[in-house]
Design an enzyme around this catalytic site. Structure first.
Site, PDB file in Angstrom:
ATOM      1  CB  SER A 140      -0.928   0.000   1.222  1.00 37.60           C
ATOM      2  OG  SER A 140      -1.898  -1.020   1.116  1.00 37.60           O
ATOM      3  CD  GLN A 180      -3.107 -10.267  -5.112  1.00 34.40           C
ATOM      4  OE1 GLN A 180      -2.665 -11.410  -5.300  1.00 34.40           O
ATOM      5  NE2 GLN A 180      -3.448  -9.840  -3.900  1.00 34.40           N
ATOM      6  CG  HIS A 189       2.429  -9.628   2.771  1.00 32.16           C
ATOM      7  ND1 HIS A 189       1.136 -10.053   2.945  1.00 32.16           N
ATOM      8  CD2 HIS A 189       2.353  -8.356   2.336  1.00 32.16           C
ATOM      9  CE1 HIS A 189       0.304  -9.074   2.623  1.00 32.16           C
ATOM     10  NE2 HIS A 189       1.031  -8.033   2.252  1.00 32.16           N
ATOM     11  CB  THR A 203      18.185   1.067  11.504  1.00 30.66           C
ATOM     12  OG1 THR A 203      18.862   2.072  12.274  1.00 30.66           O
ATOM     13  CG2 THR A 203      19.053  -0.172  11.409  1.00 30.66           C
ATOM     14  CB  CYS A 207      -6.487  -3.468   2.123  1.00 31.86           C
ATOM     15  SG  CYS A 207      -4.795  -4.085   2.227  1.00 31.86           S
TER      16      CYS A 207
END
Length: 368
Positions: free
Chosen positions: A68, A176, A198, A225, A312
């Protein structure tokens, strides 16, 4: 549990997990530090970025904190360069991270205008509909490669050709499709694509933007970092996914076809019927006289995980806007469910899931 919600997220693969542990244990230095430990960590990060870049026509890569954020990073970059003034082309079936963000920007900036290109009943975007809506002040077009709820593969080559003739930058949400469907970055004249780790058996909390060679590259890492182990695992997951893509697609086409064949004829498959236009990873269904939420909960009780649409959309209890954009009625849109698969899905799991979905329908009809 039989997991059929891979479009929402995937488990980390063994290869990515191995790399994560290896880097976390041995290359734990801060990549911004100038000592040897820091230099070693920086080298790991640069190697990971190089590996990711090689997966998409040697594009430059910018790491984000999610898919996103990757979508919004691209939009913000192109629009801010034009001082948030101009015309944008998109469509109603985009992921909420794009659709809702553009609505917010449209309301916030009076000189910005967002226009939705229509989609047909299968989720396709026709190049002529894009071409006729291009204006002299069109500053960006953003259309997903694979529609995230029904799996239609858009003809981004044809769309990109139309946009290139008008010199309009073209972004595509490829969350996708990355690692699953070939992305023709150069042939589609894409300026940028976005994805998420993911979705391809990599770690959560990471996305990426791939910029074409026509776009000036930006710093590849977010401020602060960098999470070296996660980024290295992302690169490993991407490399593995690309290598098994063809074999996985053959397996998944057979799985999806078998699932569709075993379901009751009353169940309406939503999406493309032509194999080359449909992602084998996604199967969208409308279940007559049964709300998607009811079907999802009934499946969960039987040990099967499915979805009612994009993960989402959390907190949004209305029907998927995608189904309304395709021309379905409000009541039909509420019956939508999404099943999604991976290379890990077995034919035995498909048989069991199809049986349970059929039984859910039978039980409901009997009790009506």
């Amino acid at each position: 549990m039989i997991y059929l919600d891979y479009a929402a997220t995937t488990p980390m693969g063994p290869e990515a997990l191995h790399v994560y542990h290896e880097v976390a244990g041995n290359y734990y230095g801060n990549a911004n530090s100038l000592h040897t430990r820091g230099t070693d960590a920086a080298n790991v990060l640069q190697a990971a970025l190089a590996t990711l870049g090689q997966t998409i026509d040697d594009a430059s890569v910018t790491i984000t904190r999610s898919g996103s954020e990757a979508n919004q990073h691209v939009i913000h970059r192109f629009l801010s360069a034009k001082h948030f003034q101009g015309h944008i082309l998109t469509c109603r079936t985009e992921h909420p991270s794009i659709r809702d963000y553009l609505r917010t920007l449209d309301e916030q900036y009076p000189k910005l205008h967002v226009e939705n290109v229509p989609v047909d009943e299968r989720g396709n975007i026709h190049p002529i509909d894009v071409e006729t809506r291009i204006k002299p002040d069109t500053i960006l077009a953003t259309f997903a490669h694979v529609q995230h709820e029904i799996g239609t593969i858009r003809d981004i080559r044809a769309i990109g050709t139309v946009l290139a003739r008008a010199d309009v930058p073209f972004h595509s949400d490829c969350v996708q499709s990355y690692g699953k469907i070939h992305i023709p970055m150069q042939d589609a004249r894409l300026s940028a694509i976005s994805t998420a780790a993911h979705k391809i058996h990599g770690p959560k909390g990471l996305g990426a933007v791939f910029f074409s060679t026509t776009v000036e590259p930006t710093h590849g890492l977010p401020s602060g970092t960098a999470d070296g182990p996660a980024i290295a695992a992302f690169a490993e997951a991407a490399d593995v996914q690309m290598k098994r893509r063809r074999e996985a697609n053959t397996h998944l086409r057979a799985l999806r076809a078998k699932m569709a064949e075993q379901l009751p004829v009353e169940y309406q498959v939503v999406g493309e019927s032509a194999q080359e236009k449909q992602s084998p990873y996604i199967l969208g269904l409308c279940l007559p006289e049964m709300e998607g939420q009811e079907a999802m909960l009934a499946c969960d009780r039987q040990g099967i995980a499915i979805a009612t649409g994009s993960a989402c959309r959390s907190g949004d209890h209305g029907p998927p806007e995608t189904l309304l954009a395709l021309g379905h009625s409000f009541d039909t849109a509420r019956t939508f469910v999404r099943l999604s698969f991976s290379h890990e899905t077995s034919f035995a799991e498909i048989d069991e899931a199809a049986m349970q979905l059929t039984n859910i329908r039978s039980r409901r009809t009997k009790n009506a």
